[in-house]
Design a protein around this motif. Structure first.
Motif, PDB file in Angstrom:
ATOM      1  N   VAL A   9       0.810  -1.216   0.000  1.00  0.00           N
ATOM      2  CA  VAL A   9       0.000   0.000   0.000  1.00  0.00           C
ATOM      3  C   VAL A   9       0.845   1.269   0.000  1.00  0.00           C
ATOM      4  N   SER A  10       2.132   1.159   0.323  1.00  0.00           N
ATOM      5  CA  SER A  10       2.991   2.332   0.497  1.00  0.00           C
ATOM      6  C   SER A  10       3.742   2.672  -0.783  1.00  0.00           C
ATOM      7  N   GLU A  11       4.032   3.956  -0.919  1.00  0.00           N
ATOM      8  CA  GLU A  11       4.862   4.441  -2.014  1.00  0.00           C
ATOM      9  C   GLU A  11       6.108   5.119  -1.427  1.00  0.00           C
ATOM     10  N   GLN A  12       7.127   5.265  -2.249  1.00  0.00           N
ATOM     11  CA  GLN A  12       8.348   5.918  -1.796  1.00  0.00           C
ATOM     12  C   GLN A  12       8.039   7.335  -1.311  1.00  0.00           C
ATOM     13  N   GLY A  13       8.559   7.682  -0.150  1.00  0.00           N
ATOM     14  CA  GLY A  13       8.321   9.004   0.416  1.00  0.00           C
ATOM     15  C   GLY A  13       7.175   9.053   1.404  1.00  0.00           C
ATOM     16  N   ASP A  14       6.382   7.983   1.484  1.00  0.00           N
ATOM     17  CA  ASP A  14       5.288   7.954   2.462  1.00  0.00           C
ATOM     18  C   ASP A  14       5.843   7.865   3.887  1.00  0.00           C
TER      19      ASP A  14
END
Length: 266
Positions: free
Chosen positions: A180-185
């Motif tokens: 569910v996560s993206e880079q920078g989250d």
């Protein structure tokens, strides 16, 4: 943004819990041990597992929805078994729920199992099925996306020691957060993990780049006087960036469950 993580104890202290969450109004509430019995309008039923007998708020999920009318709720069942109205069986689902304030756009979510799979015809043998839920929201206050993943870790009748099943559970939990996560989250993982502070589970989460907030901030327990057994830790909250944390607290008063609410302010 305020995030609350709490094992709701099946709504056993419903009269204390509902006013508390209504007053605190967390932007995101991660709630474990949630009962959902759509086949009945009764307020209370009874859980029976041998000599383990507990009152259960029959529609705990509905009750919390009413206490947080401005939130979008998601219920994630782990199993459907039966609770009891005296000698009458009532089908009832058990799992966890996430409540997100409607001002926060939900821009991603994943629901899955960290142990076993959905049990449709009974709660099953211990250690029972365990679900998890991950949401990704956009926080306008910090101008960034935040992902929050929570689970209720498996209960082993032999104790909270490390086991292969718990290691597999931790890997699945991390995978759900990754999905569910993206880079920078900003990443948050929390829940009632049912492990000790020196567990393999927490070491695996730390190895994934997360910082555990309960023991690192000096809290000596996540249980209160409602809990009569040995062992003072069960609940944890981890973050990927401690610089984003404004405050973190473990609430012992009021007592709204046999677990303490964990409250994170970003």
């Amino acid at each position: 943004m305020r995030v609350m993580c709490l094992n709701g104890w099946g709504g056993t202290l419903n009269q204390e819990l509902l006013p508390y969450v209504s007053q605190m109004v967390p932007d995101i509430l991660c709630l474990q041990e949630v009962v959902h019995s759509p086949a009945t309008d009764l307020d209370w039923l009874t859980y029976r597992d041998g000599d383990h007998i507990l009152p259960q708020r029959a529609n705990f999920f509905r009750d919390v929805c009413r206490a947080l009318p401005d939130h979008v709720p998601t219920f994630c069942p782990a199993a459907q078994g039966v609770l009891w109205d005296e000698e009458t069986e009532v089908p009832s689902q058990w799992g966890l729920a996430t409540f997100v304030h409607q001002s926060l756009p939900v821009i991603g979510q994943v629901q899955g199992f960290v142990h076993k799979d959905f049990s449709p015809v009974g709660y099953g043998d211990h250690p029972r099925s365990r679900s998890a839920h991950a949401v990704r929201v956009f926080d306008y206050g910090s101008d960034r996306a935040v992902s929050i993943t929570h689970m209720h870790g498996l209960r082993d009748l032999n104790g909270k020691m490390d086991t292969p099943e718990r290691a597999a559970q931790a890997r699945r939990l991390i995978a759900l957060s990754d999905a569910v996560s993206e880079q920078g989250d900003l990443r948050i993982i929390c829940g009632d993990f049912n492990v000790e502070p020196d567990s393999e589970t927490l070491n695996m989460l730390k190895g994934a780049g997360l910082i555990e907030m309960v023991t690192s901030r000096g809290f000596e327990s996540t249980r209160n006087t409602q809990y009569k057994k040995p062992g003072r830790f069960a609940d944890y909250l981890l973050v990927s960036d401690v610089e984003a944390v404004k405050t973190f607290d473990v609430i012992h008063d009021p007592e709204v469950s046999d677990h303490c609410p964990l409250i994170l302010e970003l």
